[in-house]
Design a protein around this motif. Structure first.
Motif, PDB file in Angstrom:
ATOM      1  N   GLY A  85      41.915  37.013  41.294  1.00  6.55           N
ATOM      2  CA  GLY A  85      41.761  36.682  42.640  1.00  6.55           C
ATOM      3  C   GLY A  85      41.018  35.415  42.767  1.00  6.55           C
ATOM      4  N   ARG A 132      40.361  33.075  40.215  1.00  6.31           N
ATOM      5  CA  ARG A 132      41.394  31.914  39.745  1.00  6.31           C
ATOM      6  C   ARG A 132      42.221  31.597  40.587  1.00  6.31           C
ATOM      7  NH1 ARG A 132      42.920  32.781  33.461  1.00  6.31           N
ATOM      8  NH2 ARG A 132      44.751  32.329  34.706  1.00  6.31           N
ATOM      9  N   LEU A 133      43.159  32.461  41.392  1.00  5.31           N
ATOM     10  CA  LEU A 133      44.192  31.951  42.232  1.00  5.31           C
ATOM     11  C   LEU A 133      43.483  31.498  43.600  1.00  5.31           C
ATOM     12  CD1 LEU A 133      46.435  35.009  41.709  1.00  5.31           C
ATOM     13  CD2 LEU A 133      46.808  32.766  40.881  1.00  5.31           C
ATOM     14  N   ARG A 134      42.706  31.878  43.985  1.00  7.82           N
ATOM     15  CA  ARG A 134      42.153  31.487  45.317  1.00  7.82           C
ATOM     16  C   ARG A 134      41.356  29.858  45.196  1.00  7.82           C
ATOM     17  NH1 ARG A 134      39.120  34.459  49.285  1.00  7.82           N
ATOM     18  NH2 ARG A 134      39.954  36.679  49.030  1.00  7.82           N
TER      19      ARG A 134
END
Ligand SMILES: Nc1ncnc2c1ncn2[C@@H]1O[C@H](COP(=O)(O)OP(=O)(O)OP(=O)(O)O)[C@@H](O)[C@H]1O
Ligand SMILES: [Mg+2]
Lengths: 309, 276
Positions: free
Chosen positions: A102, A104-106
């Motif tokens: 989460g 990293r993706l955010r």
């Protein structure tokens, strides 16, 4: 919007879902208070997963509204977390990377997200904080030694523990779980139930838990609803499976935030409760195929003899 | 009771047996050639059809380690370099196209309707049949050969990538979105890494086609290259050059395939055995 004042975190209003001509959900109403642990049961194919997909925002209802904190749910987003029976974890990331996914993706793509943050003035937690939380969670899941294993190197139970943590790292307002423990053996399953209740007590999260195991549903939930395509409508007509499923049972089981010892599963009261729910939602008189079985051994069940007595 | 050594569905060859089995066909072919070549040469020492290993060794030495009298280059290495360069450029271009096109077509339904039927139709055009068009439009130099390799491999790889992308469980997309990813984040941070090893495998499968188109193009027009050399010396019936060149191409192909396989193992350790 004014729905906020109602005290419900999730509202499913008059929802109908159909695929082409096939009606799956028919007029479903359901409101969830913050902190409730709602178990959803029902016969196979009645639309439990469909209901869940409406809450995650993967699908939009044909009619009616699904609202989170008064806002209509548009897309899957960080407000609603999910754990599935399979495919919850990213196979190309290790357990720890999955839990941190989460984070990293955010932040991707970085320059754009950076600018959005500046505009919104929202403070992000630092990476170190997130890593810290991930390690604490990993510890709690008794997985500290397994952080750098890939999902395929973990057992089914370990995988689901990582998946639950992965979802909780986002602090979702509602956690949706679709038969998360159905592929596990009974021992691991009980273990996972305890783990989930432990987290539930600790974080006071709101949970929507789909299962086909009545015992599990009664044990975990503070409230239980049964969804069924077999019911008698207001006009006294039995629906068969043509009208779509409705909520046929809605039971308050215990106070919000309370978790019981696994021993209660064996209690007479639990047994009675399960029988009642089975009668209300899984009534065999609607299941036409039951008396078409042919069993030959003399001690086996013979439906015709039942009729005579 | 031991399971059978060699025959039947349940055979379990011992280690030594399996090694022997692996080597056997290679030895057999070499031995057969040796005998046939000996017989023919004993008959007529001038025979060119089946040169002895010694003659082939001489030819290889001449091509690889003595500069060519006319051009001053080491032909063997110059040919190898020229061919590999075309192969590398053509294949990397088509791999990149396949990745980006396949990924996006697989993920975005709008693009899928726009591109997939079109790609399916275009992929049926036999690449060799448009070679003349290539020669006319882009000329007969390097570009035409690279474009031929590109066209010959890009469609299959793109379709493979599209299928691989669409086969990824929907749950992964929802999951990534609930973890706060943007739509592009889902495509490039979650799905792309998962299809990368498959791209390398698609590349391995396309190598055969790439060699075919490379050699075909070189045979028609070129000034250097492995395919060019084979078809050039064919005029002089120089089997002593052709056979080592064919063996060399085989070895190169095998090595590239092996390197790619190792790359998958090394960089995508999760790929070989993934459950859920
Ligand atoms: N995209 C779709 N298109 C058409 N029909 C669908 C679609 N999704 C679900 N259905 C149908 O809707 C019904 C409910 O499906 P759903 O998966 O929600 O059931 P379920 O209660 O989760 O069942 P199970 O207990 O087996 O998981 C099924 O009859 C299914 O065939
Ligand atoms: Mg389901």
């Amino acid at each position: 919007m004014t729905m906020e004042t109602s005290g419900y975190i999730l509202r499913i209003d008059d929802v109908r879902q159909q695929y082409g001509q096939k009606v799956v959900l028919n007029d479903v109403h359901l409101s969830l208070k913050a902190g409730e642990f709602l178990s959803v049961v029902g016969p196979s194919g009645c639309g439990k997963s469909t209901l869940l997909r409406l809450v995650t925002g993967e699908e939009w209802p044909t009619a009616g509204r699904v609202m989170l904190n008064g806002q209509i749910i548009q897309r899957p987003g960080p407000d609603v977390g999910v754990v599935y029976q399979h495919y919850s974890l990213f196979p190309h990331l290790t357990a720890l990377e999955n839990i941190m996914a989460g984070e990293r993706l955010r932040r991707w793509p970085q320059p754009i997200q950076g600018m959005l943050d500046l505009v919104s003035g929202e403070a992000r937690r630092s990476r170190a904080e997130v890593q810290d939380e991930a390690m604490r969670f990993l510890d709690r899941a008794r997985m500290s030694g397994h952080g750098d294993k890939y999902p395929h190197q973990l057992s089914g139970g370990q995988r689901q523990r990582v998946a639950i943590i992965q979802a909780l790292m986002q602090h979702p307002k509602v956690l949706c779980m679709d038969e998360p423990f159905s592929a596990l053996d009974p021992g691991t399953r009980e273990d996972m139930q305890m783990f989930l209740l432990e987290l539930y007590e600790l974080l006071r999260m709101t949970v929507l838990f789909v299962t086909h195991d009545l015992e599990e549903a009664v044990y975990l939930g503070t409230r239980l609803v049964a969804l069924s395509q077999f019911y008698t409508g207001e006009d006294g007509v039995q629906s068969g499976a043509t009208l779509g499923a409705q909520i046929v049972t809605d039971r308050h089981l215990r106070e919000i935030g309370v978790a019981l010892a696994p021993g209660v599963k064996a209690s007479a009261e639990t047994g009675r409760l399960i029988q009642e729910i089975r009668r209300e939602a899984f009534d065999p008189s609607y299941c036409q195929h039951v008396d078409t079985f042919t069993l030959h051994h003399k001690d086996s069940w013979h439906p015709e003899e039942d009729d005579e007595t | 009771m031991r399971p059978p050594e060699l025959f039947g569905l349940f055979a379990v060859p011992r280690r030594l047996t399996s090694v022997v089995l692996i080597i056997l066909p290679f030895i057999a072919v070499i031995a057969l050639y040796w005998i046939a070549s000996d017989i023919r040469l004993a008959d007529n020492p001038q025979d060119k059809l089946l040169p002895s290993f010694r003659q082939m060794g001489d030819a290889v030495w001449r091509m690889a380690f003595e500069p060519d009298v006319r051009t001053g280059t080491y032909l063997w290495w110059a040919d190898t370099f020229a061919s590999l360069r075309r192969l590398a450029i053509g294949l990397s271009l088509s791999a990149m196209t396949a990745l980006f096109l396949g990924l996006n077509v697989g993920m975005f339904p709008g693009l899928r309707f726009l591109c997939l039927p079109f790609l399916t139709v275009v992929s049926i055009i036999p690449p060799l049949s448009i070679l003349p068009i290539l020669f006319i439009t882009v000329g007969v130099d390097e570009v035409a050969k690279i474009v031929l390799i590109y066209i010959g491999t890009v469609f299959l790889m793109t379709r493979d990538m599209t299928l691989t992308t669409t086969a990824i469980p929907r749950e992964q997309v929802t999951k990534a979105l609930t973890l706060g990813a943007s739509e592009l984040g889902v495509v490039y941070r979650v799905i792309m890494p998962q299809v990368m090893p498959r791209l390398i495998n698609a590349l391995r499968l396309s190598l055969g086609a790439a060699w075919l188109f490379l050699i075909a193009a070189e045979a028609i027009v070129a000034t250097e290259g492995l395919g060019y050399r084979i078809f050039l010396v064919r005029r002089y019936l120089s089997m002593d050059v052709i056979l080592p060149y064919v063996a060399w191409i085989t070895l190169l192909g095998f090595t590239i395939d092996w390197l790619l396989r190792m790359a998958v193992r090394r960089f995508y350790p999760w790929y070989a055995r993934q459950g859920s």
